[in-house]
Design an enzyme around this catalytic site. Structure first.
Site, PDB file in Angstrom:
ATOM      1  N   GLU A   1      76.591   3.820  33.359  1.00 21.97           N
ATOM      2  CA  GLU A   1      75.860   4.136  32.137  1.00 21.97           C
ATOM      3  C   GLU A   1      76.716   3.904  30.898  1.00 21.97           C
ATOM      4  O   GLU A   1      76.224   3.427  29.864  1.00 21.97           O
ATOM      5  CB  GLU A   1      75.358   5.575  32.181  1.00 21.97           C
ATOM      6  CG  GLU A   1      74.232   5.820  33.159  1.00 21.97           C
ATOM      7  CD  GLU A   1      74.673   5.880  34.612  1.00 21.97           C
ATOM      8  OE1 GLU A   1      73.819   5.732  35.510  1.00 21.97           O
ATOM      9  OE2 GLU A   1      75.884   6.087  34.845  1.00 21.97           O
TER      10      GLU A   1
ATOM     11  N   HIS B   1      67.622  14.840  38.363  1.00 21.14           N
ATOM     12  CA  HIS B   1      66.571  13.871  38.059  1.00 21.14           C
ATOM     13  C   HIS B   1      65.448  14.481  37.220  1.00 21.14           C
ATOM     14  O   HIS B   1      64.371  13.906  37.138  1.00 21.14           O
ATOM     15  CB  HIS B   1      65.951  13.309  39.350  1.00 21.14           C
ATOM     16  CG  HIS B   1      66.901  12.562  40.221  1.00 21.14           C
ATOM     17  ND1 HIS B   1      67.782  13.191  41.052  1.00 21.14           N
ATOM     18  CD2 HIS B   1      67.121  11.230  40.369  1.00 21.14           C
ATOM     19  CE1 HIS B   1      68.501  12.281  41.703  1.00 21.14           C
ATOM     20  NE2 HIS B   1      68.125  11.086  41.298  1.00 21.14           N
TER      21      HIS B   1
END
Length: 338
Positions: free
Chosen positions: A61, A130
């Site tokens: 990321e 998540h």
């Protein structure tokens, strides 16, 4: 011409249009190329525009966002996807220290014209890694814009506006709304998007202003300030309680359309703030403070907040964690009875 779209289809349409209109637009992230993204938002775009415009990135990321900062400084308009909002933390230094500050540090010589798409919130039983809703963290960073649409029409218009904007935009996409609106009672849509009024999306180019809230539902009894999935939960609470709630969908969380909020609260005299994220230091605290500052003499009851729990995200109990119509409706009643 307008056609019925899910939020996924509307987001894909926005990216398709911008890839065609502007050769400086590139789209990349984990699995967004050949696979079309974990939620299929970019499905078919690589086949249409090629691997130099839509491509996969390593599981990094920090690398995804860092390269986007460099691309934006060079003149491109990257649209990158962080597969889940929970994974932005490794990229936080690039977002906060580089993207958000580039315009100021360069005295306007460079801009970070980049969009960071992130699926957020719960609804898929994804547990702690998540399902988070980190919007408040981004609103604290000067130089970032933070957006969260609640419906296909706004999703497409806001994403096009974000891509065209010269500042970095955090574009949060509620996973529970990808395929239809929820009422919070069940893990399925209330109605298909195809039958909802906000599913009618123009096929071509249009924008929704990044600093403009929407009066999603007009009402006279109280004002609900909310965004994302909680727009529909609040709507369900209004129907179930019979309270004539005016629902303000922020759409752009920051910069904030304070004028629309203030006008509504001054009209109704009561205010309930609803969001899915945890309560302490959540964005609802900022909203309540602003309402108190600007509407104190018009308030007829204390401001209510309905939020997620101040706990790590519970895997098996996420439907209890979410503010549902029962909890939101109870806040409506408290506000009306005060």
């Amino acid at each position: 011409m307008a056609t019925s779209m899910t939020m996924i289809q509307a987001l894909r349409s926005a990216m398709d249009i911008m890839l065609e209109r502007d050769n400086n637009v590139v789209i990349y992230g984990q699995d967004v190329g050949y696979f079309g993204g974990v939620f299929r938002c970019t499905e078919g775009l690589q086949a249409k525009y090629g691997k130099s415009r839509v491509f996969d990135a390593p599981i990094s990321e920090g690398g995804i966002v860092g390269t986007a900062v460099g691309m934006a400084a060079y003149g491109l308009r990257p649209v990158v996807e962080i597969q889940f909002a929970d994974y932005f933390y490794p990229a936080s230094d690039q977002i906060v220290s580089e993207a958000a500050r580039l315009r100021y540090r360069s005295a306007g010589e460079f801009t970070a014209s980049m969009t960071i798409r992130m699926p957020c919130g719960g609804g898929i039983y994804g547990g702690q890694t998540h399902s988070q809703s980190p919007e408040a963290l981004f609103t604290h960073v000067c130089g970032l814009r933070t957006v969260m649409p609640s419906n296909p029409y706004d999703a497409k218009g806001l994403l096009i506006a974000a891509i065209e904007n010269d500042d970095p935009v955090i574009f949060l996409e509620p996973k529970r709304l990808y395929n239809g609106p929820f009422d919070g009672h069940h893990d399925r849509p209330v109605v298909p998007w195809s039958t909802h009024r906000m599913s009618q999306v123009p096929e071509g180019y249009y924008t929704v202003p990044l600093e403009s809230a929407s009066v999603f539902r007009s009402g006279a009894d109280l004002t609900v300030i909310t965004y994302g999935t909680m727009v529909f939960v609040s709507e369900a609470a209004a129907h179930e309680t019979g309270i004539d709630a005016e629902i303000i969908d922020l759409r752009s969380i920051w910069p904030l359309d304070l004028e629309t909020i203030v006008n509504s609260v001054k009209k109704t005299g009561r205010c309930v703030v609803v969001h899915e994220a945890t309560r302490t230091s959540g964005f609802g605290a900022e909203l309540a403070s602003l309402v108190q500052e600007h509407c104190f003499y018009h308030l007829e009851a204390p401001i209510e907040r309905v939020t997620g729990w101040d706990t790590p995200y519970p895997h098996a109990q996420e439907w209890a964690y979410f503010p549902g119509p029962d909890r939101v409706g109870a806040a409506f009643r408290r506000a009306m009875e005060a």
